[in-house]
Design a protein around this motif. Structure first.
Motif, PDB file in Angstrom:
ATOM      1  N   CYS A  68       0.855  -1.190   0.000  1.00 12.20           N
ATOM      2  CA  CYS A  68       0.000   0.000   0.000  1.00 12.20           C
ATOM      3  C   CYS A  68       0.889   1.237   0.000  1.00 12.20           C
ATOM      4  O   CYS A  68       2.020   1.211   0.483  1.00 12.20           O
ATOM      5  CB  CYS A  68      -0.959   0.010   1.191  1.00 12.20           C
ATOM      6  SG  CYS A  68      -0.187   0.320   2.772  1.00 12.20           S
ATOM      7  N   SER A  94      -9.590  -2.864  -9.419  1.00 13.27           N
ATOM      8  CA  SER A  94      -9.404  -3.328 -10.797  1.00 13.27           C
ATOM      9  C   SER A  94      -9.754  -4.812 -10.883  1.00 13.27           C
ATOM     10  O   SER A  94      -9.935  -5.481  -9.869  1.00 13.27           O
ATOM     11  CB  SER A  94      -7.941  -3.124 -11.214  1.00 13.27           C
ATOM     12  OG  SER A  94      -7.103  -4.067 -10.541  1.00 13.27           O
ATOM     13  N   THR A 103      -5.552  -4.202  -8.040  1.00 12.65           N
ATOM     14  CA  THR A 103      -5.132  -2.882  -7.583  1.00 12.65           C
ATOM     15  C   THR A 103      -6.352  -2.131  -7.086  1.00 12.65           C
ATOM     16  O   THR A 103      -7.337  -1.986  -7.807  1.00 12.65           O
ATOM     17  CB  THR A 103      -4.441  -2.091  -8.712  1.00 12.65           C
ATOM     18  OG1 THR A 103      -3.293  -2.827  -9.151  1.00 12.65           O
ATOM     19  CG2 THR A 103      -4.027  -0.715  -8.254  1.00 12.65           C
ATOM     20  N   SER A 105      -7.676   1.430  -5.837  1.00 12.17           N
ATOM     21  CA  SER A 105      -7.421   2.866  -5.794  1.00 12.17           C
ATOM     22  C   SER A 105      -8.247   3.467  -4.664  1.00 12.17           C
ATOM     23  O   SER A 105      -9.449   3.210  -4.569  1.00 12.17           O
ATOM     24  CB  SER A 105      -7.785   3.519  -7.125  1.00 12.17           C
ATOM     25  OG  SER A 105      -6.975   3.002  -8.155  1.00 12.17           O
ATOM     26  N   LYS A 119      -2.959   3.696  -3.336  1.00 10.57           N
ATOM     27  CA  LYS A 119      -3.192   2.430  -4.021  1.00 10.57           C
ATOM     28  C   LYS A 119      -2.756   1.304  -3.080  1.00 10.57           C
ATOM     29  O   LYS A 119      -1.818   1.448  -2.300  1.00 10.57           O
ATOM     30  CB  LYS A 119      -2.398   2.341  -5.314  1.00 10.57           C
ATOM     31  CG  LYS A 119      -2.851   3.340  -6.362  1.00 10.57           C
ATOM     32  CD  LYS A 119      -2.510   2.874  -7.742  1.00 10.57           C
ATOM     33  CE  LYS A 119      -2.922   3.873  -8.797  1.00 10.57           C
ATOM     34  NZ  LYS A 119      -4.340   4.054  -8.945  1.00 10.57           N
ATOM     35  N   GLU A 121      -2.309  -3.097  -3.296  1.00 16.44           N
ATOM     36  CA  GLU A 121      -2.375  -4.303  -4.111  1.00 16.44           C
ATOM     37  C   GLU A 121      -2.749  -5.471  -3.215  1.00 16.44           C
ATOM     38  O   GLU A 121      -2.170  -5.643  -2.141  1.00 16.44           O
ATOM     39  CB  GLU A 121      -1.023  -4.577  -4.781  1.00 16.44           C
ATOM     40  CG  GLU A 121      -0.666  -3.541  -5.819  1.00 16.44           C
ATOM     41  CD  GLU A 121       0.669  -3.825  -6.479  1.00 16.44           C
ATOM     42  OE1 GLU A 121       0.847  -3.403  -7.631  1.00 16.44           O
ATOM     43  OE2 GLU A 121       1.532  -4.488  -5.867  1.00 16.44           O
TER      44      GLU A 121
END
Length: 124
Positions: A68, A94, A103, A105, A119, A121
């Motif tokens: 992050c 995503s 991902t 956001s 962001k 992951e």
């Protein structure tokens, strides 16, 4: 898109200061905050980020979070009243990439002002 609104009150700032050890007076003293050019006490940046990450850990289990990053764009003024500041958080995810990584956001707003973004992951 997933959203969450959290009221940031002076009480929450005091509790966070105790938990984190960050007792910078800009987070509890209007007098000190004004001396530094702020209109009022401001929320801890790491508290804003931590609350935004709550969206990520609601989306995926904490052990699935791979990374992050978060950028603080504006201070979060927290008025001395019962309502405090309404921190509006948004997460947009995503589709998984070829490695199974999603991902996320993140955006943090107070009113129309973006106060932070980032962001994260997560592994699908």
């Amino acid at each position: 898109m997933t959203t969450l609104t959290i009221p940031l009150t002076r009480e929450k700032l005091v509790r966070y200061a105790g938990a984190s050890g960050d007792f910078n007076p800009i987070h509890y003293s209007d007098h000190f905050a004004r001396k530094l050019g702020q209109e009022s006490v401001i929320g801890h940046g790491m508290l804003t980020m931590g609350l935004a990450m709550r969206l990520v850990t609601d989306f995926a289990a904490p052990e699935k979070v791979r990374s992050c990053r978060f950028r603080f764009k504006r201070p979060v003024p927290v008025p001395d009243d019962a309502e405090g500041a309404a921190l509006h958080l948004e997460l947009e995810a995503s589709d998984p990439d070829d490695m199974g990584v999603i991902t996320c956001s993140l955006t943090a707003r107070v009113g129309d002002d973006v106060v932070g973004s980032g962001k994260a992951e997560v592994v699908a």
